[in-house]
Structure formats: C-alpha cells, structure tokens
Design a protein around this motif. Structure first.
Motif, PDB file in Angstrom:
ATOM      1  N   HIS A  94       0.806  -1.220   0.000  1.00 22.73           N
ATOM      2  CA  HIS A  94       0.000   0.000   0.000  1.00 22.73           C
ATOM      3  C   HIS A  94       0.840   1.273   0.000  1.00 22.73           C
ATOM      4  O   HIS A  94       0.627   2.194   0.782  1.00 22.73           O
ATOM      5  N   PHE A  95       1.824   1.319  -0.900  1.00 24.06           N
ATOM      6  CA  PHE A  95       2.665   2.517  -1.023  1.00 24.06           C
ATOM      7  C   PHE A  95       3.028   2.719  -2.483  1.00 24.06           C
ATOM      8  O   PHE A  95       2.982   1.797  -3.289  1.00 24.06           O
ATOM      9  N   ARG A  96       3.376   3.946  -2.792  1.00 25.56           N
ATOM     10  CA  ARG A  96       3.856   4.295  -4.123  1.00 25.56           C
ATOM     11  C   ARG A  96       5.108   5.134  -3.956  1.00 25.56           C
ATOM     12  O   ARG A  96       5.182   5.995  -3.077  1.00 25.56           O
ATOM     13  N   ILE A  97       6.068   4.892  -4.833  1.00 22.97           N
ATOM     14  CA  ILE A  97       7.332   5.629  -4.779  1.00 22.97           C
ATOM     15  C   ILE A  97       7.310   6.768  -5.787  1.00 22.97           C
ATOM     16  O   ILE A  97       6.877   6.594  -6.922  1.00 22.97           O
ATOM     17  N   ILE A  98       7.796   7.902  -5.336  1.00 19.11           N
ATOM     18  CA  ILE A  98       8.084   9.025  -6.234  1.00 19.11           C
ATOM     19  C   ILE A  98       9.586   9.267  -6.124  1.00 19.11           C
ATOM     20  O   ILE A  98      10.100   9.548  -5.047  1.00 19.11           O
ATOM     21  N   ARG A  99      10.264   9.126  -7.237  1.00 20.91           N
ATOM     22  CA  ARG A  99      11.723   9.262  -7.278  1.00 20.91           C
ATOM     23  C   ARG A  99      12.092  10.736  -7.427  1.00 20.91           C
ATOM     24  O   ARG A  99      11.593  11.423  -8.311  1.00 20.91           O
ATOM     25  N   THR A 100      12.977  11.191  -6.560  1.00 19.73           N
ATOM     26  CA  THR A 100      13.459  12.569  -6.624  1.00 19.73           C
ATOM     27  C   THR A 100      14.991  12.535  -6.672  1.00 19.73           C
ATOM     28  O   THR A 100      15.604  11.534  -6.311  1.00 19.73           O
ATOM     29  N   MET A 101      15.589  13.608  -7.108  1.00 23.04           N
ATOM     30  CA  MET A 101      17.049  13.639  -7.153  1.00 23.04           C
ATOM     31  C   MET A 101      17.658  13.713  -5.755  1.00 23.04           C
ATOM     32  O   MET A 101      18.737  13.182  -5.518  1.00 23.04           O
ATOM     33  N   CYS A 102      16.964  14.369  -4.827  1.00 20.04           N
ATOM     34  CA  CYS A 102      17.490  14.551  -3.475  1.00 20.04           C
ATOM     35  C   CYS A 102      16.322  14.774  -2.527  1.00 20.04           C
ATOM     36  O   CYS A 102      15.303  15.362  -2.916  1.00 20.04           O
ATOM     37  N   SER A 103      16.470  14.334  -1.291  1.00 16.96           N
ATOM     38  CA  SER A 103      15.409  14.542  -0.307  1.00 16.96           C
ATOM     39  C   SER A 103      15.141  16.029  -0.069  1.00 16.96           C
ATOM     40  O   SER A 103      14.031  16.411   0.294  1.00 16.96           O
ATOM     41  N   SER A 104      16.132  16.873  -0.326  1.00 16.95           N
ATOM     42  CA  SER A 104      15.934  18.315  -0.137  1.00 16.95           C
ATOM     43  C   SER A 104      15.058  18.929  -1.223  1.00 16.95           C
ATOM     44  O   SER A 104      14.591  20.049  -1.091  1.00 16.95           O
ATOM     45  N   LYS A 153      -4.720  14.585  -1.634  1.00 17.86           N
ATOM     46  CA  LYS A 153      -5.200  13.647  -2.657  1.00 17.86           C
ATOM     47  C   LYS A 153      -5.444  12.247  -2.097  1.00 17.86           C
ATOM     48  O   LYS A 153      -5.648  11.307  -2.861  1.00 17.86           O
ATOM     49  N   GLY A 154      -5.405  12.112  -0.768  1.00 19.32           N
ATOM     50  CA  GLY A 154      -5.806  10.843  -0.166  1.00 19.32           C
ATOM     51  C   GLY A 154      -4.736  10.020   0.500  1.00 19.32           C
ATOM     52  O   GLY A 154      -5.029   8.928   1.003  1.00 19.32           O
ATOM     53  N   ALA A 155      -3.500  10.481   0.530  1.00 17.12           N
ATOM     54  CA  ALA A 155      -2.458   9.711   1.219  1.00 17.12           C
ATOM     55  C   ALA A 155      -2.729   9.712   2.717  1.00 17.12           C
ATOM     56  O   ALA A 155      -3.091  10.738   3.288  1.00 17.12           O
ATOM     57  N   TRP A 156      -2.586   8.565   3.321  1.00 16.28           N
ATOM     58  CA  TRP A 156      -2.728   8.463   4.776  1.00 16.28           C
ATOM     59  C   TRP A 156      -1.420   8.845   5.456  1.00 16.28           C
ATOM     60  O   TRP A 156      -1.407   9.224   6.614  1.00 16.28           O
ATOM     61  N   GLY A 157      -0.315   8.717   4.727  1.00 15.50           N
ATOM     62  CA  GLY A 157       0.987   9.029   5.271  1.00 15.50           C
ATOM     63  C   GLY A 157       1.974   9.332   4.159  1.00 15.50           C
ATOM     64  O   GLY A 157       1.758   8.968   2.996  1.00 15.50           O
ATOM     65  N   VAL A 158       3.055  10.017   4.525  1.00 11.98           N
ATOM     66  CA  VAL A 158       4.124  10.350   3.582  1.00 11.98           C
ATOM     67  C   VAL A 158       5.443   9.950   4.225  1.00 11.98           C
ATOM     68  O   VAL A 158       5.715  10.267   5.386  1.00 11.98           O
ATOM     69  N   LEU A 159       6.248   9.251   3.445  1.00 11.85           N
ATOM     70  CA  LEU A 159       7.559   8.793   3.881  1.00 11.85           C
ATOM     71  C   LEU A 159       8.600   9.438   2.972  1.00 11.85           C
ATOM     72  O   LEU A 159       8.491   9.366   1.745  1.00 11.85           O
ATOM     73  N   ILE A 160       9.568  10.104   3.574  1.00 14.13           N
ATOM     74  CA  ILE A 160      10.665  10.709   2.820  1.00 14.13           C
ATOM     75  C   ILE A 160      11.931   9.954   3.189  1.00 14.13           C
ATOM     76  O   ILE A 160      12.275   9.852   4.364  1.00 14.13           O
ATOM     77  N   LEU A 161      12.583   9.417   2.171  1.00 12.91           N
ATOM     78  CA  LEU A 161      13.801   8.652   2.404  1.00 12.91           C
ATOM     79  C   LEU A 161      14.944   9.264   1.615  1.00 12.91           C
ATOM     80  O   LEU A 161      14.817   9.528   0.421  1.00 12.91           O
ATOM     81  N   GLY A 162      16.056   9.496   2.295  1.00  9.00           N
ATOM     82  CA  GLY A 162      17.220  10.093   1.666  1.00  9.00           C
ATOM     83  C   GLY A 162      18.490   9.375   2.054  1.00  9.00           C
ATOM     84  O   GLY A 162      18.476   8.377   2.774  1.00  9.00           O
ATOM     85  N   CYS A 163      19.598   9.911   1.583  1.00 10.12           N
ATOM     86  CA  CYS A 163      20.917   9.382   1.927  1.00 10.12           C
ATOM     87  C   CYS A 163      21.177   9.603   3.409  1.00 10.12           C
ATOM     88  O   CYS A 163      20.663  10.555   4.010  1.00 10.12           O
ATOM     89  N   HIS A 164      21.992   8.768   3.990  1.00 12.52           N
ATOM     90  CA  HIS A 164      22.367   8.948   5.391  1.00 12.52           C
ATOM     91  C   HIS A 164      23.093  10.287   5.559  1.00 12.52           C
ATOM     92  O   HIS A 164      23.812  10.723   4.651  1.00 12.52           O
ATOM     93  N   PRO A 165      22.897  10.949   6.707  1.00 13.88           N
ATOM     94  CA  PRO A 165      23.610  12.216   6.951  1.00 13.88           C
ATOM     95  C   PRO A 165      25.120  12.031   6.754  1.00 13.88           C
ATOM     96  O   PRO A 165      25.705  11.053   7.200  1.00 13.88           O
ATOM     97  N   LYS A 192      25.947  17.074  -0.927  1.00 14.11           N
ATOM     98  CA  LYS A 192      26.644  17.552   0.263  1.00 14.11           C
ATOM     99  C   LYS A 192      25.755  17.671   1.493  1.00 14.11           C
ATOM    100  O   LYS A 192      25.985  17.006   2.477  1.00 14.11           O
ATOM    101  N   ASN A 193      24.756  18.563   1.478  1.00 11.04           N
ATOM    102  CA  ASN A 193      23.968  18.785   2.692  1.00 11.04           C
ATOM    103  C   ASN A 193      22.458  18.759   2.439  1.00 11.04           C
ATOM    104  O   ASN A 193      21.692  19.292   3.223  1.00 11.04           O
ATOM    105  N   GLY A 194      22.039  18.142   1.366  1.00 10.66           N
ATOM    106  CA  GLY A 194      20.616  18.101   1.037  1.00 10.66           C
ATOM    107  C   GLY A 194      19.780  17.426   2.108  1.00 10.66           C
ATOM    108  O   GLY A 194      18.682  17.881   2.433  1.00 10.66           O
ATOM    109  N   ASN A 195      20.304  16.336   2.681  1.00 10.00           N
ATOM    110  CA  ASN A 195      19.518  15.634   3.690  1.00 10.00           C
ATOM    111  C   ASN A 195      19.374  16.459   4.977  1.00 10.00           C
ATOM    112  O   ASN A 195      18.372  16.337   5.675  1.00 10.00           O
ATOM    113  N   TYR A 196      20.334  17.318   5.270  1.00 11.89           N
ATOM    114  CA  TYR A 196      20.206  18.199   6.430  1.00 11.89           C
ATOM    115  C   TYR A 196      19.117  19.261   6.180  1.00 11.89           C
ATOM    116  O   TYR A 196      18.369  19.624   7.084  1.00 11.89           O
ATOM    117  N   LYS A 197      19.033  19.727   4.932  1.00 10.48           N
ATOM    118  CA  LYS A 197      17.953  20.664   4.576  1.00 10.48           C
ATOM    119  C   LYS A 197      16.604  19.977   4.728  1.00 10.48           C
ATOM    120  O   LYS A 197      15.650  20.567   5.236  1.00 10.48           O
TER     121      LYS A 197
END
Length: 140
Positions: free
Chosen positions: A35-45, A58-70, A76-81
């Motif tokens: 019960h999830f869909r992926i949206i690919r982005t260049m960076c979590s920032s 639009k009906g999502a019960w939840g949103v998950l943002i996954l990025g590179c480890h700090p 460089k610092n996109g995940n900190y943003k």
C-alpha cells in the motif's frame, strides 16, 4: 492507489540511495506491504512541502521521505535541509489537525533493502492505526 479503506503511503525516495535501496528490496523479493507508491526525486531536499501537502490532500494516509544517510548526501547537505524542513512541516501539520506521525523522514543507503522494507512496513502500520486522513470534515 486502492480503496478508501486501505492505507495509502507516498514514499519520496532520493535517486542515489533510497531509490536504489527500494530496488534492492524488490530484487531480493522482500516482504513489503503493497500500500505505497514511490516518487523518485534527485534529493530529499528537493521535496517541497507543497508536494507533501498535495499528497495528503489527494488521499495519502501518510508520507515517507527517504534520503541518503547524513554525511553521505550526493549534494553535500541536502539531507540536512530535508531534516530541517520536515521538522518545521510537522509542526505546521499539527496546526491543521494532521498527526505529525503521518510524516516520516529517514535514511536508507543503496545496499539497505531490508531497511527500506522495514521503514515502509512500519509507516504503513502506523497510518493503519491512525486510520484514514479526513481533511474534508464539515464544520457545524
């Protein structure tokens, strides 16, 4: 994305790490709640708060943002943003009556397919407990 009685999670994944982690999970045929869909982005920032609000509207019960480890962000610092942005957005969501637990930010590297599966399953379990997001309640 299914019926209104099924949980719906939008997972924003950075191109370099978490999307590859998702691919690793799929290649290894790990058990992941569907019960999830992926949206690919260049960076979590690059995930604008408006996109997150749109997913909820639009009906999502939840949103998950996954990025590179700090410390491992390819930009460089996109995940900190992203970390600062999500912390602020969670406070804003609470003001709209949306439980902050519906938004999750975490880190997955390219070789962490198991971690990807775990985070998706945990997020879906969390939103199942919370139930569907009802943004269109009538005010009496």
């Amino acid at each position: 994305m299914g019926t209104d009685s099924e949980p719906k999670v939008v997972a924003f994944c950075c191109n370099w790490c978490s999307y590859a982690g998702a691919d690793a999970a799929g290649t290894a045929r790990m058990k992941i709640n569907p019960h999830f869909r992926i949206i690919r982005t260049m960076c979590s920032s690059r995930i604008d708060p408006e996109l997150i609000l749109e997913a909820f509207s639009k009906g999502a019960w939840g949103v998950l943002i996954l990025g590179c480890h700090p410390g491992d962000c390819h930009y460089k610092n996109g995940n900190y943003k992203a970390l600062r942005r999500v912390a602020l957005l969670k406070r804003t969501l609470a003001q709209f009556g949306i439980e902050p637990e519906r938004l999750r930010l975490d880190w997955v590297s390219a070789n962490e397919g198991g971690r990807f599966a775990q985070l998706v399953n945990e997020t879906i379990e969390t939103v199942q407990k919370l139930g569907p997001l009802n943004l269109h309640q009538e005010v009496t």
